[in-house]
Scaffold this motif. Structure first.
Motif, short mmCIF file in Angstrom:
data_model
loop_
_atom_site.label_atom_id
_atom_site.label_comp_id
_atom_site.label_asym_id
_atom_site.label_seq_id
_atom_site.Cartn_x
_atom_site.Cartn_y
_atom_site.Cartn_z
N ASP A 234 1.13 -0.92 -0.13
CA ASP A 234 -0.30 -0.26 0.16
C ASP A 234 0.64 1.39 0.19
N ARG A 236 0.04 3.67 1.17
CA ARG A 236 -0.43 4.66 1.87
C ARG A 236 0.61 4.67 2.75
N ILE A 237 1.14 3.37 3.16
CA ILE A 237 2.12 3.25 4.76
C ILE A 237 3.17 4.02 4.21
N ILE A 238 4.15 4.74 4.77
CA ILE A 238 5.62 5.37 4.75
C ILE A 238 6.71 5.18 6.41
#
Lengths: 346, 180
Positions: A234, A236-238
């Motif tokens: 994903d 959106r995961i950093i």
């Protein structure tokens, strides 16, 4: 065949588990196929062993044959013994001699027999130019104790020999001397490696670990592999520490490689260092000369444990793998050791 | 690498960012995945970090909620969280910090006492949540809670602010904790 020999045969064969019995007997190659077929392997183990001992008697088996069977059993169960590593070295300016296996064997046997009248020495050649030596120790007045032998695995093309720690430690210098003289070296030194897993010791000593070859694609796949990410990760995961993690992964991979590590259980190093102390006038910190310490590492699987220590200082790990050396650079591992030494002193 | 401040950046449009801080990478990753599976009207962003201070990055959006994950099986994780707390601006503790303790279910493996974490949360006046992140169902429930908390802290829920929430959560705590 006298009683003690028969008993020795009985006990040795009894040790072999039933699942391996046929393989071991075939490797031993002393009893013929026909003879083996006359034995009913469906009986209870004691009866089978009795039949086999009778067959050995028929074939007039000697102590040497029994010793050979013992070597084969140990080769199958090498992880049951703890192995030490010895390194031999020639003096400076020595010519390179051609190695002759027969000459080595006879010389080794002669040296031991000259020193101790009662000693049983048996040899079995194995793969990679190695020889397995079994030594049953006796004294001037006692017959050799066949039940506590020492084993030596000597790789003839290398200066290394692996010995199983025998219970009779007093004979160790003699063994070392015999090995050194027979193989035409000058010195023998015990290395600080000990393990049950002979293959792992071999891998470390012959530097067979970490055989990763750089290929063109390896650098690109590193980034994906490094964080254990799937391809469908994903976005959106950093990961904040991505750079650091990649560095750690790269260092770990450079040093350990991708392959499973050799299985090391115990390692110890000598360390010369001075200690720092927060308290004013610590006992250790006041000394002028550096202190000589002994650092011991032990674990069921030492290298895997170290590998999972990341982030650890790469320099320490690589010097660890290179063999005994003094750890003089400070690192997280080194500091941890110093801390723990300090706490147990105070 | 200065201390993290809550209001030094402008908020993104309909974006809520949560920062999970902890030493257990695998658990954090799993929690992040569970959170992103939730249905949410705001756009979620999850940042995972091992410890504070964070490496310098201009592109980081405004952080709305920080969750410190402590593994009760590991003293190292508690130490890591305690050291990270020093790098946080005091304004964060007005409702934008939560502590999450995992591993309480396996009591025999716990090397940190529950009360240690309770006291830590009390010192920093922040709520403490317990959840066994290794168990999928509990993790999913906790993810739901965290998403809801995050939305409030980002200001996406009308009528409730982070500070309101803090006093609401405090009220339900066991009053004997005040004596600690």
């Amino acid at each position: 065949m006298d009683e003690t020999l028969a008993e020795f045969f009985r006990r040795t064969i009894l040790k072999i588990p039933m699942t391996e019995m046929m393989t071991v007997l075939k490797t031993w190659n002393f009893l013929s196929e026909n003879q083996l077929q006359t034995v009913n392997f469906r009986q209870r183990k004691e009866s089978i062993v009795q039949d086999l001992v009778l067959l050995c008697e028929e074939n007039r088996a000697s102590l040497n044959d029994a010793a050979l069977l013992d070597i084969i059993y140990t080769q199958f169960h090498r992880h049951q013994k703890i192995w030490d590593v010895f390194q031999m070295s020639k003096g400076p300016g020595d010519d390179i001699d051609l190695f002759d296996m027969e000459q080595f064997k006879s010389s080794f046997k002669k040296i031991l027999q000259r020193a101790l009248k009662n000693v049983t020495v048996s040899f079995r050649d194995a793969e990679e130019n190695s020889v397995w030596i079994r030594i049953a120790w006796g004294t001037q007045y006692k017959k050799p104790n066949q039940y506590k032998p020492a084993y030596v695995v000597y790789y003839s093309q290398t200066p290394y020999a692996f010995t199983s720690s025998s219970q009779l430690k007093s004979n160790l210098p003699l063994l070392g001397q015999a090995l050194t003289v027979a193989s035409k070296h000058h010195q023998i030194v015990k290395m600080d490696l000990r393990s049950r897993y002979l293959d792992s010791l071999k891998a470390i000593v012959f530097k067979q670990y970490n055989q990763s070859f750089e290929t063109h694609n390896s650098t690109t796949s590193l980034q994906e592999r490094s964080l254990g990410l799937d391809i469908n990760m994903d976005s959106r995961i950093i990961h904040e520490n991505k750079v650091e993690k990649e560095r750690v992964q790269k260092v770990t991979q450079e040093i350990f490689g991708d392959y499973p590590q050799p299985r090391l259980e115990f390692a110890q190093y000598k360390l010369e260092t001075k200690f720092k102390s927060d308290l004013n006038g610590g006992i250790l910190a006041e000394r002028e000369e550096p202190l000589r310490c002994l650092v011991k590492f032990s674990s069921p699987h030492l290298l895997e444990a170290l590998k999972s220590l990341a982030p650890a200082d790469g320099e320490v790990i690589s010097s660890f793998l290179e063999g005994p050396s003094v750890i003089t650079r400070s690192s997280k591992v080194g500091k941890g050791i110093e801390e723990s030494r300090r706490t147990c002193e105070y | 690498m200065s201390a993290l401040r809550p209001l030094d950046k402008l908020p993104g449009l309909n974006t809520a960012t949560i920062l999970l801080v902890g030493t257990e990478d695998a658990l954090l990753q799993q929690l992040a995945d569970s959170m992103l599976k939730e249905d949410c009207t705001s756009e979620l962003k999850v940042h995972l970090a091992r410890s504070l201070p964070l490496p310098c990055s201009v592109n980081r959006p405004r952080i709305d909620l920080i969750v410190f994950v402590v593994n009760l099986h590991s003293k190292h994780s508690l130490q890591n969280v305690e050291e990270s707390l020093c790098h946080l601006d005091a304004a964060f503790f007005l409702g934008k910090v939560t502590f999450l303790a995992t591993g309480a279910g396996r009591d025999s493996h716990c090397s940190i006492h529950r009360n240690t974490v309770v006291r830590l949360a009390h010192t920093y006046r922040s709520p403490l949540l317990f959840c066994d992140l290794e168990i999928e169902d509990f993790r999913a429930t906790m993810a739901q809670r965290l998403v809801r908390l995050l939305q409030i802290c980002a200001g996406h829920v009308p009528g409730v602010s982070a500070l309101n929430l803090l006093s609401l959560l405090r009220g339900s705590e066991n009053p004997s904790l005040e004596d600690l």
